[in-house]
Design a protein around this motif. Structure first.
Motif, mmCIF file in Angstrom:
data_model
loop_
_atom_site.group_PDB
_atom_site.id
_atom_site.type_symbol
_atom_site.label_atom_id
_atom_site.label_comp_id
_atom_site.label_asym_id
_atom_site.label_seq_id
_atom_site.Cartn_x
_atom_site.Cartn_y
_atom_site.Cartn_z
ATOM 1 N N PHE A 105 -1.952 13.537 102.039
ATOM 2 C CA PHE A 105 -2.432 13.567 103.121
ATOM 3 C C PHE A 105 -1.319 14.784 103.628
ATOM 4 C CE2 PHE A 105 -0.340 11.782 106.824
ATOM 5 C CZ PHE A 105 -1.657 12.266 107.788
ATOM 6 N N ARG A 106 0.116 14.753 103.305
ATOM 7 C CA ARG A 106 1.192 15.086 103.165
ATOM 8 C C ARG A 106 1.400 16.434 103.123
ATOM 9 N NH1 ARG A 106 4.542 13.495 106.241
ATOM 10 N NH2 ARG A 106 4.771 10.868 106.442
ATOM 11 N N PHE A 107 1.073 17.532 102.225
ATOM 12 C CA PHE A 107 0.642 18.789 101.298
ATOM 13 C C PHE A 107 -0.703 19.946 100.962
ATOM 14 C CE2 PHE A 107 4.384 15.853 100.089
ATOM 15 C CZ PHE A 107 5.260 15.901 100.586
ATOM 16 N N GLY A 108 -1.774 18.265 100.884
ATOM 17 C CA GLY A 108 -2.886 18.421 100.778
ATOM 18 C C GLY A 108 -3.657 19.969 101.936
ATOM 19 N N THR A 109 -4.296 20.425 101.701
ATOM 20 C CA THR A 109 -5.165 21.866 102.496
ATOM 21 C C THR A 109 -6.533 20.562 102.920
ATOM 22 O OG1 THR A 109 -6.820 22.281 100.493
ATOM 23 C CG2 THR A 109 -5.237 23.436 101.015
ATOM 24 N N ASP A 110 -6.831 21.297 103.763
ATOM 25 C CA ASP A 110 -8.093 20.723 104.437
ATOM 26 C C ASP A 110 -9.213 20.186 104.014
ATOM 27 O OD1 ASP A 110 -6.838 20.792 107.105
ATOM 28 O OD2 ASP A 110 -7.712 22.352 107.896
ATOM 29 N N ALA A 111 -9.351 20.951 103.138
ATOM 30 C CA ALA A 111 -10.038 21.007 102.022
ATOM 31 C C ALA A 111 -10.294 20.196 101.375
ATOM 32 C CB ALA A 111 -11.107 22.259 101.248
ATOM 33 N N GLN A 112 -9.025 20.032 100.691
ATOM 34 C CA GLN A 112 -8.571 19.180 99.496
ATOM 35 C C GLN A 112 -8.689 17.379 100.177
ATOM 36 O OE1 GLN A 112 -4.752 20.840 98.686
ATOM 37 N NE2 GLN A 112 -5.790 21.513 96.955
ATOM 38 N N LYS A 113 -8.380 17.970 101.319
ATOM 39 C CA LYS A 113 -8.199 15.885 101.954
ATOM 40 C C LYS A 113 -9.374 15.841 102.534
ATOM 41 C CE LYS A 113 -3.678 17.869 104.669
ATOM 42 N NZ LYS A 113 -3.490 17.925 105.772
#
Length: 389
Positions: A105-113
């Motif tokens: 949530f804090r460091f991921g890309t939009d795609a990863q989230k």
């Protein structure tokens, strides 16, 4: 009996309702399963699923990513309520959120989230965080695991140990810290997500632990494990700095867990002392027992105040590093001291694993070690006071 939940005027109505709901769930669902789960060293995934259905894994996340729209304080209330009856279930929630979902949530890309958070926040899957190594515990900067880039892949080699939630049937991936290069003579440490089933990534047999027996904990090995470049979590070289922020938050959650454990011991000691007759007198009539239990209550009270303060600061966006260290130090000491006192009050019965105080006695020791040893907390506090070696 003194009711710490309903006499706490620092809680909002919603917070009190949440704490009461999780407390009832802990008493009615978790507690009856705790002894068998501890004895067989098995994490009851059906209970984890129920926790997911209750929304516990999504508590501190906004609704637009699948969360409950709450805050970190709400998560810690749930962890405390679970820790009161079963530390293994409490740490499963704590690690699943703080170390599993929160880094994404804090460091991921939009795609990863979009890909990972829906299942993580619903408790349908778990993730782990691989930091600790045989030669890198409190000194996390001594990380030896490496990840070198070959084309569009990271090639990972190394090992991790004591990794929670890393080998369950619903574990989806482990985020590992790895050295990805050097800059000005210092290691560049990055965080990379390694999915379960990746060739070269082995989840070794679970540990035979002193406590937290139902919690899933494994060593991990990586031998030329290849993952896409896109599995980098956050900016390359910022993995260690990002981890430190996550760790500060996690210390508040561990403090809440420890407070719950201390309260569980207090409640058990009160109940037993009122029922147990020794030399024709009820045990609770003896002043020594009264004073012992009074000190146990004071420890719970102070531990709760400490983590409440740290969590409120965190949620207000204010600095909380030192307060988190104080909370973790205070509450873990309270859990260990209360477990020791409760076991003594129970006498021989306190040495039997069927009694919760025996499990708390074994479980609580790790609270003084995990998420930064208490010596590390003292170091954080002393440095904030300007005391440098």
């Amino acid at each position: 009996m003194y009711d710490s939940l309903h006499t706490n005027d620092q809680l909002t109505d919603d917070e009190r309702e949440l704490a009461s709901m999780v407390r009832d769930f802990a008493d009615e669902v978790v507690a009856p399963r705790s002894y068998e789960a501890d004895r067989t060293h098995r994490l009851p995934l059906d209970v984890v699923a129920q926790m997911g259905e209750m929304g516990l894994f999504g508590l501190p996340f906004p609704e637009d990513v699948g969360g409950q729209g709450g805050d970190y304080f709400a998560l810690c209330l749930a962890i405390e309520a679970l820790g009161r009856v079963d530390q293994s279930m409490a740490i499963t929630l704590e690690a699943g959120v703080s170390l599993g979902a929160m880094p994404v949530f804090r460091f991921g890309t939009d795609a990863q989230k979009a890909d990972l958070l829906p299942d993580l926040l619903a408790g349908r899957s778990l993730a782990a965080f691989g930091l600790t190594e045989p030669e890198a515990g409190s000194d996390a900067g001594a990380t030896r695991t490496t990840a070198r880039r070959e084309g569009e892949e990271w090639v990972i080699n190394g090992s991790k140990q004591f990794i929670t939630n890393s080998g369950t049937d619903i574990t989806r991936f482990v985020t590992v810290t790895a050295v990805t290069g050097e800059e000005n003579g210092r290691k560049r440490i990055s965080t990379i997500m390694v999915p379960h089933g990746t060739p070269g990534f082995t989840v070794e047999p679970a540990y035979d632990k002193v406590g937290w027996n139902a919690s899933d904990t494994h060593p991990l090995t990586f031998q030329d494990a290849r993952v896409p470049v896109g599995n980098l979590l956050g900016e390359e070289g910022r993995g260690f700095a990002n981890f430190l922020h996550i760790l500060d938050e996690g210390r508040i959650a561990i403090a809440a867990l420890a407070t719950g454990a201390a309260e569980g011991c207090l409640e058990a000691a009160i109940d037993y002392a009122k029922k147990r007759t020794v030399f024709g007198e009820v045990l609770s009539s003896r002043q020594h027992i009264q004073f012992t239990i009074a000190r146990m209550q004071a420890r719970v009270h102070n531990a709760r105040l400490a983590w409440h303060h740290a969590a409120r600061l965190r949620d207000a966006g204010r600095p909380f590093k030192v307060e988190a260290a104080i909370a973790k130090l205070t509450s873990s000491d309270a859990a260990m001291d209360n477990a020791r006192d409760a076991t003594q009050i129970f006498g021989g019965n306190g040495f039997m694993n069927e009694y919760p105080v025996a499990r708390h006695y074994r479980d609580s020791k790790i609270l003084e070690i995990g998420e930064g040893t208490n010596e590390v907390q003292l170091l954080v506090i002393s440095r904030a006071l300007g005391l440098h070696g």
